[in-house]
Design an enzyme around this catalytic site. Structure first.
Site, short mmCIF file in Angstrom:
data_model
loop_
_atom_site.label_atom_id
_atom_site.label_comp_id
_atom_site.label_asym_id
_atom_site.label_seq_id
_atom_site.Cartn_x
_atom_site.Cartn_y
_atom_site.Cartn_z
N GLU A 1 -29.90 -31.74 22.76
CA GLU A 1 -30.60 -31.74 21.47
C GLU A 1 -32.07 -32.18 21.56
O GLU A 1 -32.51 -33.00 20.77
CB GLU A 1 -29.84 -32.61 20.46
CG GLU A 1 -28.42 -32.13 20.26
CD GLU A 1 -27.60 -33.02 19.32
OE1 GLU A 1 -28.17 -33.92 18.68
OE2 GLU A 1 -26.38 -32.77 19.21
N ASN B 1 -27.98 -28.39 26.18
CA ASN B 1 -27.03 -28.24 25.07
C ASN B 1 -27.72 -28.53 23.74
O ASN B 1 -28.47 -29.51 23.63
CB ASN B 1 -25.90 -29.26 25.30
CG ASN B 1 -24.73 -29.10 24.36
OD1 ASN B 1 -24.19 -27.99 24.23
ND2 ASN B 1 -24.31 -30.19 23.72
N HIS C 1 -21.70 -25.87 15.54
CA HIS C 1 -21.16 -26.56 14.37
C HIS C 1 -21.48 -25.68 13.17
O HIS C 1 -22.63 -25.62 12.72
CB HIS C 1 -21.81 -27.94 14.21
CG HIS C 1 -21.49 -28.87 15.35
ND1 HIS C 1 -20.22 -29.32 15.59
CD2 HIS C 1 -22.27 -29.41 16.32
CE1 HIS C 1 -20.21 -30.13 16.65
NE2 HIS C 1 -21.46 -30.18 17.12
N GLU D 1 -19.25 -27.13 21.28
CA GLU D 1 -18.79 -28.12 20.28
C GLU D 1 -18.30 -27.43 19.02
O GLU D 1 -18.57 -27.87 17.90
CB GLU D 1 -19.92 -29.10 19.93
CG GLU D 1 -20.50 -29.82 21.13
CD GLU D 1 -21.54 -30.87 20.78
OE1 GLU D 1 -21.66 -31.24 19.59
OE2 GLU D 1 -22.24 -31.31 21.70
N ASP E 1 -16.87 -26.15 15.75
CA ASP E 1 -16.07 -26.48 14.57
C ASP E 1 -16.66 -25.74 13.39
O ASP E 1 -17.85 -25.40 13.39
CB ASP E 1 -15.94 -27.99 14.32
CG ASP E 1 -17.24 -28.78 14.35
OD1 ASP E 1 -18.32 -28.18 14.19
OD2 ASP E 1 -17.18 -30.00 14.52
O1 G2I Z 1 -22.55 -35.28 15.75
C1 G2I Z 1 -21.67 -34.32 16.26
C2 G2I Z 1 -21.99 -33.98 17.69
C3 G2I Z 1 -23.33 -33.28 17.77
N1 G2I Z 1 -23.67 -32.92 19.12
C4 G2I Z 1 -23.58 -33.97 20.12
C5 G2I Z 1 -22.27 -34.72 20.02
O2 G2I Z 1 -22.24 -35.79 20.94
C6 G2I Z 1 -21.99 -35.20 18.62
O3 G2I Z 1 -20.75 -35.89 18.65
C7 G2I Z 1 -20.63 -36.97 17.75
C8 G2I Z 1 -19.24 -37.55 17.90
O4 G2I Z 1 -18.30 -36.57 17.52
C9 G2I Z 1 -19.10 -38.76 17.00
O5 G2I Z 1 -17.85 -39.42 17.27
O6 G2I Z 1 -21.59 -37.91 18.05
C10 G2I Z 1 -21.56 -38.99 17.11
C11 G2I Z 1 -22.74 -39.93 17.36
O7 G2I Z 1 -23.91 -39.32 17.08
C12 G2I Z 1 -20.24 -39.73 17.23
O8 G2I Z 1 -20.16 -40.71 16.23
C13 G2I Z 1 -20.10 -42.01 16.70
C14 G2I Z 1 -20.37 -42.94 15.53
O9 G2I Z 1 -21.67 -42.65 15.03
C15 G2I Z 1 -20.33 -44.32 15.99
O10 G2I Z 1 -20.50 -45.19 14.90
C16 G2I Z 1 -19.03 -44.62 16.71
O11 G2I Z 1 -19.04 -45.91 17.27
O12 G2I Z 1 -18.84 -42.31 17.25
C17 G2I Z 1 -18.82 -43.59 17.81
C18 G2I Z 1 -17.51 -43.77 18.55
O13 G2I Z 1 -16.44 -43.59 17.68
#
Ligand code: G2I
Length: 444
Positions: free
Chosen positions: A163, A205, A241, A268, A270
């Site tokens: 990103e 990515n 997404h 990714e 969805d």
């Molecule tokens: O935002 C969706 C995805 C976009 N592209 C890059 C990916 O890495 C990203 O994944 C998401 C995860 O699915 C989330 O699970 O990235 C987020 C962070 O930007 C993740 O969220 C984080 C929460 O913000 C945190 O508070 C939490 O501690 O997940 C962490 C672990 O559960």
């Protein structure tokens, strides 16, 4: 290469015919359905692709989650566990517990493991967020080197940089502390990743790249520039997404990147529920299948309740039931498509190898193409990793050391010398599943 000129569909036919005869030999009447695999991973594997899911270490104790994971998917991506904040919480202190849990889960399943993500403006540890300039650049490159070295040889593809491009119409880079260290931070990261893990495919990515648009064109221009200058990049991830519609140029966009000489992957996926969820899933799947260098699809979670989104965007509902979107993806996968070549990244500069496969239940014939790099080659060895249960029974135009695990194939007398850019082929036959990882070529 257009799908029409690609030999892939012919190989799919061979696979189908052989599968059907095996089924007849086994005395099963339903020959007409012999081609249709019943899980996402198995049906994607019919065209040499993977179908993966982002998974969370914290959910692996959930039996419904793990049942679906192990049944349906043949690739995994850590949703958060290999990010910078997770792997280097304080500078120079590396923690791999949860990342390793994901790796071990993938290995236990015989799945590919995608690494996500070495550098990103988000989910940086606090100490890095507060850094800038040379100190940040050095810390970032050290991070890439350390993490890629820890996982050396175990990762199918790394999202090296995630990103880094801005949304909106400009097609330029996103502002971030990393970007402010200098525009060359991305290529520095790719070079460090290649040095640390020459076997991993190295991906850029991003999201909002779901068609030909200003952002995807900015990335396209970067990849083209990297290829022309020899910056090591092997693949581009399209996060995908998606909302309630899909850009009519989705497939054409994948294709234009593939035409630059990189693999493309849906990383990714969805899709917002309501509207056309099942159709959009199917459109994305068909687009990947139609692009020879689209090597696989990953959905960003398993059940709707596992998703980072609240609009039920996944293939299984909160109870683990298959949704209509699941069926549409499975049907699209079973309808077949082009067959991607599996090509090793040009790690040593000496030679590369790619394998194409005629596979049937219980056996396969593999044809391996060896290509010299920019200088002539005098003798080559190609290492092919076989999955468990696979064994080489005979080889031609090369001699093999060993028959299982990682098998080294060495040139015979007449095909060891290749001119710069020259190619030769050898083959081998085996029992069990065919190789799914890219072969690795080295000179000598
Ligand atoms: O935002 C969706 C995805 C976009 N592209 C890059 C990916 O890495 C990203 O994944 C998401 C995860 O699915 C989330 O699970 O990235 C987020 C962070 O930007 C993740 O969220 C984080 C929460 O913000 C945190 O508070 C939490 O501690 O997940 C962490 C672990 O559960």
């Amino acid at each position: 290469m257009t799908p029409r000129s690609n030999p892939g569909p012919r190989r799919v036919l061979v696979l189908s015919a052989a599968t059907a005869s095996m089924v007849i030999a086994a005395g099963i009447a339903a020959v007409g359905t012999a081609e249709a695999a019943s899980t996402l991973g198995a049906s994607a594997a019919q065209t040499g692709r993977y179908f993966g899911a982002a998974i969370a270490a914290g959910r692996l104790g959930d039996s419904t989650y793990t049942r679906i994971l192990t049944t349906e998917f043949n690739s995994v991506t850590p949703e958060n566990e290999m990010k910078w904040d997770a792997t280097e919480p304080s500078q120079g202190n590396f923690t791999y517990g949860n990342g390793d849990r994901i790796l071990n889960q993938g290995n236990a399943m015989g799945a590919k493991v995608r690494g996500h993500a070495l550098l990103w403006h988000a989910q940086q540890p606090g100490w890095a967020q507060g850094m800038s300039g040379t100190a940040l650049r050095n810390a970032a490159i050290n991070h890439v080197t350390q993490v890629a070295t820890h996982y050396r040889g175990k990762i199918y593809a790394w999202d090296v940089v995630n990103e880094a491009f801005a949304d909106g119409g400009g097609g330029g880079r996103r502002d971030s502390n990393l970007q402010r260290t200098g525009n060359d931070w991305i290529e520095a990261a790719f070079r460090a990743a290649r040095a640390a893990d020459p076997a991993a495919k190295l991906c850029y990515n991003d999201y909002n790249t779901d068609g030909v648009n200003a952002k995807s064109t900015g990335i396209y221009n970067m990849v083209r520039d990297f290829k022309s200058r020899g910056v090591p990049i092997d693949c581009v991830g399209f996060q995908s997404h998606l909302g309630t519609g899909i850009d009519s140029t989705y497939q054409a966009n994948l294709q234009r990147f593939a035409d630059l000489g990189v693999d493309v992957q849906i990383t990714e996926l969805d899709v917002q529920q309501g509207g056309n969820q099942a159709n959009i899933y199917s459109t994305v799947t068909k687009a990947c299948l139609a692009v020879t260098r689209c090597t696989g699809i990953t959905v960003w979670g398993i059940r709707d309740t596992d998703s980072w989104r609240s609009d039920n965007p996944l293939l299984f509902d909160g109870s683990g039931n298959k949704k209509a979107a699941y069926t549409s993806v499975l049907n699209a996968l079973n309808a077949g498509g082009t067959m991607p070549p599996t090509t090793s990244p040009p790690s040593s500069g000496g030679c590369t190898a790619s394998v194409s496969l005629n596979a049937w239940t219980g056996g396969y014939v593999a044809t391996v193409r060896v290509t010299a790099g920019s200088t002539a080659v005098n003798g080559w060895t190609v290492a092919v990793s076989l999955p468990s249960g696979s064994a080489v029974t005979n080889a031609w135009s090369a001699t093999n050391a060993g028959t299982t695990g990682t098998v080294n194939f060495r040139n015979v007398d007449y095909n060891g010398q290749l001119a710069a850019g020259g190619t030769t082929e050898f083959g081998f036959q085996g029992t069990g599943p065919g190789p799914s990882a890219a072969p690795v070529c080295r000179v000598g």
